[in-house]
Each structure stands twice: as structure tokens, then as C-alpha cells.
Motif scaffolding. Structure first.
Motif, PDB file in Angstrom:
ATOM      1  N   GLY A 283       0.605  -1.073  -0.126  1.00  0.00           N
ATOM      2  CA  GLY A 283       0.045  -0.163  -0.004  1.00  0.00           C
ATOM      3  C   GLY A 283       0.854   1.362   0.027  1.00  0.00           C
ATOM      4  O   GLY A 283       0.197   2.475  -0.118  1.00  0.00           O
ATOM      5  N   ALA A 284       2.064   1.233  -0.099  1.00  0.00           N
ATOM      6  CA  ALA A 284       3.340   2.360  -0.133  1.00  0.00           C
ATOM      7  C   ALA A 284       3.040   2.854  -1.357  1.00  0.00           C
ATOM      8  O   ALA A 284       3.734   4.018  -1.522  1.00  0.00           O
ATOM      9  N   HIS A 285       2.662   2.334  -2.442  1.00  0.00           N
ATOM     10  CA  HIS A 285       2.840   2.664  -3.802  1.00  0.00           C
ATOM     11  C   HIS A 285       1.297   2.444  -4.380  1.00  0.00           C
ATOM     12  O   HIS A 285       0.753   1.382  -4.169  1.00  0.00           O
ATOM     13  N   GLU A 286       0.769   3.500  -5.207  1.00  0.00           N
ATOM     14  CA  GLU A 286      -0.395   3.289  -5.855  1.00  0.00           C
ATOM     15  C   GLU A 286      -0.311   3.449  -7.328  1.00  0.00           C
ATOM     16  O   GLU A 286       0.498   4.429  -7.704  1.00  0.00           O
ATOM     17  N   ASP A 287      -0.933   2.432  -7.943  1.00  0.00           N
ATOM     18  CA  ASP A 287      -0.719   2.375  -9.496  1.00  0.00           C
ATOM     19  C   ASP A 287      -1.961   1.707  -9.974  1.00  0.00           C
ATOM     20  O   ASP A 287      -1.990   0.472  -9.907  1.00  0.00           O
ATOM     21  N   PRO A 288      -3.196   2.525 -10.440  1.00  0.00           N
ATOM     22  CA  PRO A 288      -4.265   1.751 -10.821  1.00  0.00           C
ATOM     23  C   PRO A 288      -4.190   0.647 -12.031  1.00  0.00           C
ATOM     24  O   PRO A 288      -4.937  -0.414 -11.754  1.00  0.00           O
ATOM     25  N   PHE A 289      -3.077   1.022 -12.832  1.00  0.00           N
ATOM     26  CA  PHE A 289      -3.190   0.036 -13.957  1.00  0.00           C
ATOM     27  C   PHE A 289      -2.431  -1.166 -13.329  1.00  0.00           C
ATOM     28  O   PHE A 289      -3.103  -2.296 -13.950  1.00  0.00           O
ATOM     29  N   ALA A 290      -1.502  -1.117 -12.723  1.00  0.00           N
ATOM     30  CA  ALA A 290      -0.588  -2.183 -12.118  1.00  0.00           C
ATOM     31  C   ALA A 290      -1.762  -3.105 -11.196  1.00  0.00           C
ATOM     32  O   ALA A 290      -1.925  -4.457 -11.367  1.00  0.00           O
ATOM     33  N   GLN A 291      -2.638  -2.425 -10.405  1.00  0.00           N
ATOM     34  CA  GLN A 291      -3.582  -3.016  -9.567  1.00  0.00           C
ATOM     35  C   GLN A 291      -4.664  -3.639 -10.356  1.00  0.00           C
ATOM     36  O   GLN A 291      -5.009  -4.669 -10.128  1.00  0.00           O
ATOM     37  N   ALA A 292      -5.156  -3.179 -11.452  1.00  0.00           N
ATOM     38  CA  ALA A 292      -5.828  -3.723 -12.443  1.00  0.00           C
ATOM     39  C   ALA A 292      -5.405  -5.213 -12.989  1.00  0.00           C
ATOM     40  O   ALA A 292      -6.193  -6.015 -13.278  1.00  0.00           O
ATOM     41  N   ILE A 293      -4.150  -5.002 -13.289  1.00  0.00           N
ATOM     42  CA  ILE A 293      -3.593  -6.227 -13.947  1.00  0.00           C
ATOM     43  C   ILE A 293      -3.609  -7.532 -12.571  1.00  0.00           C
ATOM     44  O   ILE A 293      -4.091  -8.654 -12.962  1.00  0.00           O
ATOM     45  N   VAL A 294      -3.359  -7.080 -11.844  1.00  0.00           N
ATOM     46  CA  VAL A 294      -3.277  -8.053 -10.482  1.00  0.00           C
ATOM     47  C   VAL A 294      -4.628  -8.630 -10.226  1.00  0.00           C
ATOM     48  O   VAL A 294      -5.091  -9.947 -10.024  1.00  0.00           O
ATOM     49  N   LEU A 295      -5.650  -7.710 -10.262  1.00  0.00           N
ATOM     50  CA  LEU A 295      -6.893  -8.099  -9.718  1.00  0.00           C
ATOM     51  C   LEU A 295      -7.667  -8.880 -10.963  1.00  0.00           C
ATOM     52  O   LEU A 295      -8.330  -9.675 -10.645  1.00  0.00           O
ATOM     53  N   GLY A 296      -7.550  -8.379 -12.181  1.00  0.00           N
ATOM     54  CA  GLY A 296      -8.017  -9.025 -13.282  1.00  0.00           C
ATOM     55  C   GLY A 296      -7.552 -10.419 -13.573  1.00  0.00           C
ATOM     56  O   GLY A 296      -8.195 -11.422 -13.852  1.00  0.00           O
ATOM     57  N   THR A 297      -6.216 -10.684 -13.308  1.00  0.00           N
ATOM     58  CA  THR A 297      -5.537 -11.811 -13.609  1.00  0.00           C
ATOM     59  C   THR A 297      -6.019 -12.778 -12.221  1.00  0.00           C
ATOM     60  O   THR A 297      -6.336 -13.923 -12.539  1.00  0.00           O
ATOM     61  N   ALA A 298      -6.175 -12.318 -11.190  1.00  0.00           N
ATOM     62  CA  ALA A 298      -6.518 -13.128 -10.036  1.00  0.00           C
ATOM     63  C   ALA A 298      -8.225 -13.469 -10.142  1.00  0.00           C
ATOM     64  O   ALA A 298      -8.506 -14.582  -9.764  1.00  0.00           O
ATOM     65  N   GLU A 299      -8.877 -12.631 -11.024  1.00  0.00           N
ATOM     66  CA  GLU A 299     -10.154 -12.813 -10.802  1.00  0.00           C
ATOM     67  C   GLU A 299     -10.528 -14.117 -12.032  1.00  0.00           C
ATOM     68  O   GLU A 299     -11.047 -15.072 -11.756  1.00  0.00           O
ATOM     69  N   LEU A 300      -9.653 -14.260 -13.037  1.00  0.00           N
ATOM     70  CA  LEU A 300      -9.750 -15.520 -14.007  1.00  0.00           C
ATOM     71  C   LEU A 300      -9.312 -16.481 -13.500  1.00  0.00           C
ATOM     72  O   LEU A 300      -9.791 -17.656 -13.624  1.00  0.00           O
ATOM     73  N   ALA A 301      -8.122 -16.665 -12.633  1.00  0.00           N
ATOM     74  CA  ALA A 301      -7.833 -17.777 -11.872  1.00  0.00           C
ATOM     75  C   ALA A 301      -8.791 -18.209 -10.613  1.00  0.00           C
ATOM     76  O   ALA A 301      -8.944 -19.430 -10.709  1.00  0.00           O
TER      77      ALA A 301
END
Length: 325
Positions: A283-301
Motif C-alpha cells: 500500500g506504499a505505492h499506488e498504480d491503478p493500472f498495475a492493480q488492475a493487472i493483479v485483480l483481473g488476473t486473480a479474477e480469471l484464476a
């Protein structure tokens, strides 16, 4: 024993050559793994298959032969198999490692396994494991122990299938990928009921799904992912291929955001140091695009593992990631 009959079948010329059957492919790979086939014959077989294009029965036969040489899995099986065998030359940080960690937080043990080529340390997926909070296993027994302790582990190919690594590294001699690249993505060494797989070239999505069906895999999702890994680009809709309940399945995942960035434009890992990668998780760094990668990939898994409303679950897991498991 010889590979000559199989090379003859593959290389007879236009209108006369044919693909190997699953049984023939199993025998051919068994010879290769045992070291009884001449090196020249191994190269000829792999390059003829490369030229003709591998078939699902050939990949399934190769996988069966490889599985027969692996140590027995020593403990409870993981729920999700997550192979990582892309070269990694066209990407920044491996954000999918954080996705795998989210899935593990859902109570689904995840086995990552792979080998990512002779590349610079800062570009290596394995170099990013400490920042992702994922331990690297020394062997299968250690991987089973880590799964029990952490719910996730990374098992390097050389730790459980060194001969397969030797075959994979023939690319450095032949100059081209071979069927072993696909085999390693499909092999599922611990027999997990669900699997996710990434490809760089779109035709391999259906090939891998069909091979998994022949091998009795229950659930798998294959995508054209970032750098060939199972990693979703959040600003693009993506086609999904795979299996559900052992049957062929296709789908589509819509874009998650409007921002357009190439994954290779995202930062790379700093060897041995703090990175935006670890800071995003903390949480020390915010990057909405990178976060979307993480969440979108986790969703598919999570969908692959049978979770409904997987997007909401991924978001909830992300929001509570600082809480003790």
C-alpha cells in the motif's frame, strides 16, 4: 528403441507425412528423457514437429511420458497449477505473482513452477519472488511443505525435472522453441484439479486446452498473456479458452480500464531491493493500472477454480491483504 520411425512419419514430405499418435509421442518422449535417443534424432524430431505444428495428441503423449519420470507428489495436492515458462523479454514486473498470492489467500493452494531463461537478474521472475512474498522450493517435498505453511510455492524446473530442462535448453542450440515449451505448461506436476496457462502465440490456446482434455484435466483457462505468462492486460478484452468440468469451453473477458499502457512499459524489478512491486502490495505505492493487472488476473484464476463473482472476491482479498491469514 529408436526415434527413426517417428522421424520418418513426420518427415516423409507433402501429402505423406503425418502427426504422431498419442502412444507414439509417449514412446518418443520416453526415449528422449531416458537419454537413449541420439542427439541428432532428438533435434530432428523436435524441429519436424515445430515445422508441422504440434498436435494435441502429441503434446498429451509427451506429457504422459514426462509425468512418468517425476517424483511422486509427497503431500496434499494444490488446488491450482500455475506454470511460468515464458522468456520474459517483453515485459516489466511479473504482476501475476501478486495475483497468485491473492488466490492463495482465498484458501486455494497454488503451485507455481517454471524456468524463465538465461536472462538478466532484474528481469527474472524468480528474482521477484521475495518481493512477492513467495518462497522458492528446493524440491517437491519442500514445495509440499511450503504449500502447507504458506498456501503458495514456486518450484523451479531443475528441482524436479532436470532432464526436461536440458531438452528445453536445446532452444539455445536449435534457435527455435520446441514442443517441450508447450509440454511444460500442460504437465501439471502435482496433479492440481485446476490450471491456468499463458501463451504468447494465440494458436497455442486451443492446442493446450485440447491437450489438457486428453489428459483428463477438469478445469483450465488459457489466455494470450503478458510476455506469454498467465497475466491479463486490463485495458483489452481477451479471449478465453480451456475446460470446465472436463469439457471444452470458451469465453471472453471485457476490458477493465481505459488506460492504455504496454506491460513492458511498467517498471522492472530491482535485484535485491525494494520495488514498486512490493510497495503496491504493502500500500506504499499506488498504480491503478498495475492493480488492475493483479485483480483481473486473480479474477480469471478464481473463476478457473470454480468461484462465482470472482471479481468481487478478488477485490475483497485485495482490500484485506494486510490482514493476517
Amino acid at each position: 528403441m529408436s526415434l527413426a520411425p517417428y522421424i520418418h512419419a513426420l518427415g516423409r514430405g507433402p501429402g505423406r507425412s503425418r502427426a504422431l499418435t498419442q502412444d507414439e509421442a509417449r514412446d518418443a518422449m520416453a526415449q528422449i528423457l531416458a537419454g537413449t535417443a541420439a542427439p541428432e534424432a532428438v533435434g530432428a524430431l523436435l524441429m519436424l514437429m515445430r515445422y508441422r505444428g504440434e498436435t494435441a495428441p502429441e503434446i498429451a503423449g509427451f506429457v504422459e511420458a514426462l509425468r512418468a519420470t517425476l517424483p511422486a507428489w509427497p503431500g496434499p495436492r494444490p488446488v491450482l497449477d500455475w506454470p511460468s515458462y515464458a522468456a520474459g523479454r517483453s515485459r516489466g514486473l511479473p504482476w501475476f505473482l501478486l495475483s497468485a498470492r491473492l488466490v492463495a489467500r482465498a484458501g486455494l493452494p497454488v503451485l507455481l513452477h517454471g524456468w524463465n531463461g538465461p536472462q538478466a537478474p532484474h528481469a527474472s521472475i524468480r528474482a521477484a519472488l521475495p518481493a512477492a512474498g513467495i518462497a522458492e522450493a528446493k524440491d517437491m517435498e519442500d514445495a509440499a511443505r511450503l504449500l502447507t505453511r504458506d498456501g503458495i510455492a514456486y518450484l523451479p524446473l531443475e528441482a524436479f525435472a532436470p532432464r526436461a530442462l536440458e531438452i528445453l535448453r536445446l532452444r539455445e542450440i536449435l534457435g527455435l522453441r520446441s514442443a517441450i515449451n508447450t509440454v511444460l505448461r500442460v504437465m501439471n506436476p502435482a496433479g492440481a484439479p485446476a490450471a491456468v496457462q499463458g501463451v504468447f502465440h494465440p494458436p497455442y490456446r486451443e492446442l493446450q486446452a485440447d491437450a489438457c482434455a486428453l489428459l483428463g484435466q477438469e478445469s483450465v483457462t488459457v489466455i494470450k498473456g503478458g510476455g506469454g505468462e498467465f497475466e491479463r492486460h486490463p485495458s483489452k478484452s481477451i479471449a478465453l479458452f480451456g475446460l470446465r468440468a472436463g469439457a471444452n469451453w470458451t469465453g471472453e473477458a471485457p476490458a477493465l480500464c481505459e488506460e492504455t499502457r504496454r506491460l513492458a512499459e511498467l517498471p522492472e524489478a530491482e535485484p535485491g531491493g525494494a520495488t514498486d512491486f512490493a510497495k503496491l502490495w504493502s500500500g506504499a505505492h499506488e498504480d491503478p493500472f498495475a492493480q488492475a493487472i493483479v485483480l483481473g488476473t486473480a479474477e480469471l484464476a478464481l473463476q478457473t477454480c470454480g468461484f462465482a463473482e470472482a471479481g468481487g472476491i478478488a477485490q475483497s482479498l485485495w482490500d484485506s491483504r494486510a490482514d493476517p491469514m
